[in-house]
Scaffold this active site. Structure first.
Site, short mmCIF file in Angstrom:
data_model
loop_
_atom_site.label_atom_id
_atom_site.label_comp_id
_atom_site.label_asym_id
_atom_site.label_seq_id
_atom_site.Cartn_x
_atom_site.Cartn_y
_atom_site.Cartn_z
CB THR A 130 -0.89 -0.01 1.26
OG1 THR A 130 -1.51 1.26 1.41
CG2 THR A 130 -0.08 -0.28 2.53
CG ASP A 131 -1.10 4.99 -1.01
OD1 ASP A 131 -1.66 4.38 -0.08
OD2 ASP A 131 -1.68 5.86 -1.70
CD GLU A 132 -3.40 3.55 4.48
OE1 GLU A 132 -3.18 3.39 5.68
OE2 GLU A 132 -4.54 3.58 3.99
CE1 TYR A 179 -3.41 -2.67 5.63
CE2 TYR A 179 -3.24 -0.33 5.12
CZ TYR A 179 -3.32 -1.65 4.70
OH TYR A 179 -3.30 -1.95 3.36
CE LYS A 183 0.00 -4.58 2.94
NZ LYS A 183 -0.39 -5.92 2.37
P1 NAD Z 1 -9.73 -7.34 2.03
O1 NAD Z 1 -9.76 -7.07 3.49
O2 NAD Z 1 -10.93 -7.07 1.21
O3 NAD Z 1 -9.36 -8.88 1.78
C1 NAD Z 1 -8.34 -9.54 2.50
C2 NAD Z 1 -8.49 -11.04 2.25
O4 NAD Z 1 -7.43 -11.71 2.98
C3 NAD Z 1 -9.81 -11.64 2.76
O5 NAD Z 1 -10.36 -12.50 1.80
C4 NAD Z 1 -9.40 -12.42 4.02
O6 NAD Z 1 -10.23 -13.52 4.29
C5 NAD Z 1 -7.98 -12.82 3.66
N1 NAD Z 1 -7.17 -13.08 4.86
C6 NAD Z 1 -7.03 -12.29 5.96
N2 NAD Z 1 -6.22 -12.87 6.86
C7 NAD Z 1 -5.81 -14.05 6.32
C8 NAD Z 1 -4.95 -15.09 6.76
N3 NAD Z 1 -4.36 -15.04 7.95
N4 NAD Z 1 -4.76 -16.14 5.93
C9 NAD Z 1 -5.36 -16.22 4.73
N5 NAD Z 1 -6.20 -15.26 4.26
C10 NAD Z 1 -6.42 -14.19 5.04
O7 NAD Z 1 -8.46 -6.57 1.48
P2 NAD Z 1 -8.24 -5.79 0.09
O8 NAD Z 1 -8.74 -4.42 0.25
O9 NAD Z 1 -8.69 -6.64 -1.02
O10 NAD Z 1 -6.64 -5.71 0.08
C11 NAD Z 1 -5.88 -6.77 -0.46
C12 NAD Z 1 -4.40 -6.43 -0.33
O11 NAD Z 1 -4.13 -5.23 -1.04
C13 NAD Z 1 -3.93 -6.19 1.11
O12 NAD Z 1 -2.65 -6.73 1.24
C14 NAD Z 1 -3.92 -4.68 1.23
O13 NAD Z 1 -2.96 -4.28 2.18
C15 NAD Z 1 -3.52 -4.28 -0.17
N6 NAD Z 1 -3.99 -2.95 -0.62
C16 NAD Z 1 -5.30 -2.61 -0.50
C17 NAD Z 1 -5.74 -1.37 -1.00
C18 NAD Z 1 -7.18 -0.95 -0.93
O14 NAD Z 1 -7.50 0.18 -1.26
N7 NAD Z 1 -8.11 -1.81 -0.53
C19 NAD Z 1 -4.82 -0.50 -1.59
C20 NAD Z 1 -3.46 -0.88 -1.66
C21 NAD Z 1 -3.07 -2.13 -1.19
O1 DAU Z 2 -4.13 3.98 0.45
C1 DAU Z 2 -4.36 2.61 0.34
C2 DAU Z 2 -5.21 2.13 1.50
O2 DAU Z 2 -6.54 2.61 1.27
C3 DAU Z 2 -5.21 0.62 1.67
O3 DAU Z 2 -3.92 0.19 1.98
C4 DAU Z 2 -6.18 0.19 2.78
O4 DAU Z 2 -6.25 -1.22 2.84
C5 DAU Z 2 -7.56 0.75 2.43
O5 DAU Z 2 -8.46 0.43 3.47
C6 DAU Z 2 -7.50 2.26 2.23
O6 DAU Z 2 -7.22 2.94 3.48
P1 DAU Z 2 -7.98 4.29 3.91
O7 DAU Z 2 -7.90 4.41 5.38
O8 DAU Z 2 -7.53 5.43 3.09
O9 DAU Z 2 -9.49 3.91 3.44
P2 DAU Z 2 -10.91 4.11 4.12
O10 DAU Z 2 -11.93 3.73 3.09
O11 DAU Z 2 -11.00 3.50 5.46
O12 DAU Z 2 -10.97 5.70 4.31
C7 DAU Z 2 -10.84 6.59 3.21
C8 DAU Z 2 -10.90 8.01 3.78
O13 DAU Z 2 -12.23 8.26 4.27
C9 DAU Z 2 -9.98 8.24 4.95
O14 DAU Z 2 -9.46 9.57 4.89
C10 DAU Z 2 -10.88 8.09 6.18
C11 DAU Z 2 -12.22 8.59 5.68
N1 DAU Z 2 -13.41 7.95 6.28
C12 DAU Z 2 -13.48 6.59 6.27
C13 DAU Z 2 -14.56 5.93 6.83
C14 DAU Z 2 -14.63 4.43 6.83
C15 DAU Z 2 -14.42 8.71 6.83
O15 DAU Z 2 -14.36 9.96 6.82
N2 DAU Z 2 -15.50 8.07 7.39
C16 DAU Z 2 -15.60 6.71 7.43
O16 DAU Z 2 -16.61 6.18 7.97
#
Ligand code: NAD
Ligand code: DAU
Length: 373
Positions: A130-132, A179, A183
């Protein structure tokens, strides 16, 4: 082997690979936590080149067995705990899965690939991050300035950036939430396995994804669902935090290109030069849901409820993904306005999926299905 394939991004990656590469056998390894949902993969579950395995990546012996039995040579690792708010309440689970789980997979891959006659030739361990991990950028242009580079994702009406800096592949790691700390730690382990043992690894760091099948705890699906049900929209702080949004299928496409053509030991940032303030996205969501449900324009703006800010809330994320464009030719294919329209329509058309996920029914079903296995 694709880990976390029952989650949001993982399900799109599994679908793409199963459909595009009939010559591969895709093994989806997922623990099915609250975030894993096999309903995300209903359309491909019967394909002959697809197998689902319910397993925890922290279970080292199981990972070794699976990799040996299936002769795994390519790993795309997405399994993780992914929600920042949950990490603030329960950091241990994040360290366990994201750090120890990644280490368990790395060590299992090393052990299995060390026994191959041709060594690591043809093997690849691709870690999705992730970019975080880079921390937060300054938001020194709160009104927005024209973007220095444009991509398909950021063109259209909205085309601004909110600061002078962007995350580059060599930006120093500076994670703030449990988180992002977990990562960052996993990224370091992946690179350490390359530098110490020569394991063929790749890491990519992507910005915020949006699209179908995202668990409705994240901003976009949570707010679509709440607007639909006329429930309050909890905006953290002033709603002026900035995120860089990418349509999930564009991320999956990038993963495909990088898995096949990326250079070992190289890092690629993935993003769309598509910055939005949370409050602006929220207004777009309200207008879109109201329009599609035939409600009067702006009728639901009063659902916006400002609440206490997230602890340690990062101000701004913005990715510079020019390396990926210049070296591997990837660009987002979808403009944000189109992506949001598609996404809102998907959630409105898939009420059953939303209801099952928000009620927790899908968990009961899988608990029964897999009890004792
Ligand atoms: P998600 O939470 O939707 O899915 C995570 C999946 O991992 C689920 O299916 C869960 O059952 C599985 N999992 C969790 N713990 C496990 C374990 N111990 N063993 C096996 N499986 C397990 O997540 P996502 O949003 O699809 O993110 C996927 C990946 O991409 C993550 O590594 C996250 O850090 C990264 N990522 C997410 C975003 C985003 O915006 N969602 C952006 C950048 C990177
Ligand atoms: O940048 C990549 C990341 O983006 C991934 O690595 C993470 O897995 C993914 O969850 C996401 O993280 P964020 O914290 O940015 O996403 P989230 O959807 O939780 O929140 C987006 C923005 O909205 C953030 O600034 C917090 C705000 N927010 C979020 C929720 C859930 C609110 O204001 N209210 C809310 O209820």
């Amino acid at each position: 082997m694709i880990t976390g394939g029952a989650g949001f991004i993982g399900s799109h990656v599994v679908r793409l690979f199963v459909n595009k590469y009939p010559q591969y056998h895709i093994l989806n390894v997922d623990k099915l936590t609250y975030a894993g949902n096999l309903a995300n993969l209903k359309d491909i579950e019967d394909k002959p080149n697809y197998t689902f395995v319910k397993a925890d990546i922290c279970d080292f012996d199981r990972m070794v067995d699976l990799m040996k039995k299936e002769n795994v040579t390519g790993i795309i690792h997405l399994a993780a705990e992914s929600h920042v708010d949950r990490s603030i309440r329960d950091p241990f689970t994040f360290a366990r899965t994201n750090v120890m789980g990644t280490l368990s997979l790395l060590q299992a891959a090393k052990l299995c690939w060390d026994e191959r006659p041709d060594g690591y030739e043809g093997c690849r361990f691709y870690h999705i991050s992730t970019d975080e991990v880079y921390g937060a950028l300054e938001l020194n242009h709160p009104e927005g300035i024209p973007a220095p580079y444009s991509t398909t994702a950021s063109s259209g009406e909205h085309h601004a950036v909110y600061g002078d800096d962007f995350f580059l592949e060599d930006t120093r790691y500076n994670p703030h939430s449990p988180y992002s700390a977990s990562k960052a730690s996993s990224d370091h382990f992946v690179r350490a396995f390359h530098d110490t043992y020569g394991l063929p690894t790749i890491v990519t760091n992507c910005s915020n994804n949006y699209g179908p099948y995202q668990f409705p705890e994240k901003l976009i699906p949570l707010f679509i669902n709440n607007i639909r049900k006329r429930k309050p929209l909890p905006v953290y702080g002033k709603g002026d935090n900035v995120r860089d949004w990418l349509y999930v299928e564009d991320h999956a496409r990038a993963i495909d290109i990088i898995f096949h053509k990326g250079e070992v030991a190289r890092t690629y940032n993935i993003g769309g030069f598509n910055e939005w303030k949370n409050i602006d996205i929220i207004k777009v969501l309200i207008n879109t849901v109201d329009r599609l449900l035939g409600r009067a324009e702006g009728e639901d703006l009063d659902l916006i409820t400002y609440v206490t800010d997230r602890a340690g809330h990062d101000k701004r994320y913005a990715i510079d993904s020019r390396r990926l464009k210049d070296e591997l030719g990837w660009e987002p294919s979808l403009q944000f306005e189109e992506g949001i329209e598609k996404t809102v329509r998907w959630y409105l058309d898939n009420e059953t999926w939303l209801e099952n996920v928000t009620s927790g029914d899908y968990l009961k079903y899988y608990d029964e299905m897999y009890r004792g296995r």
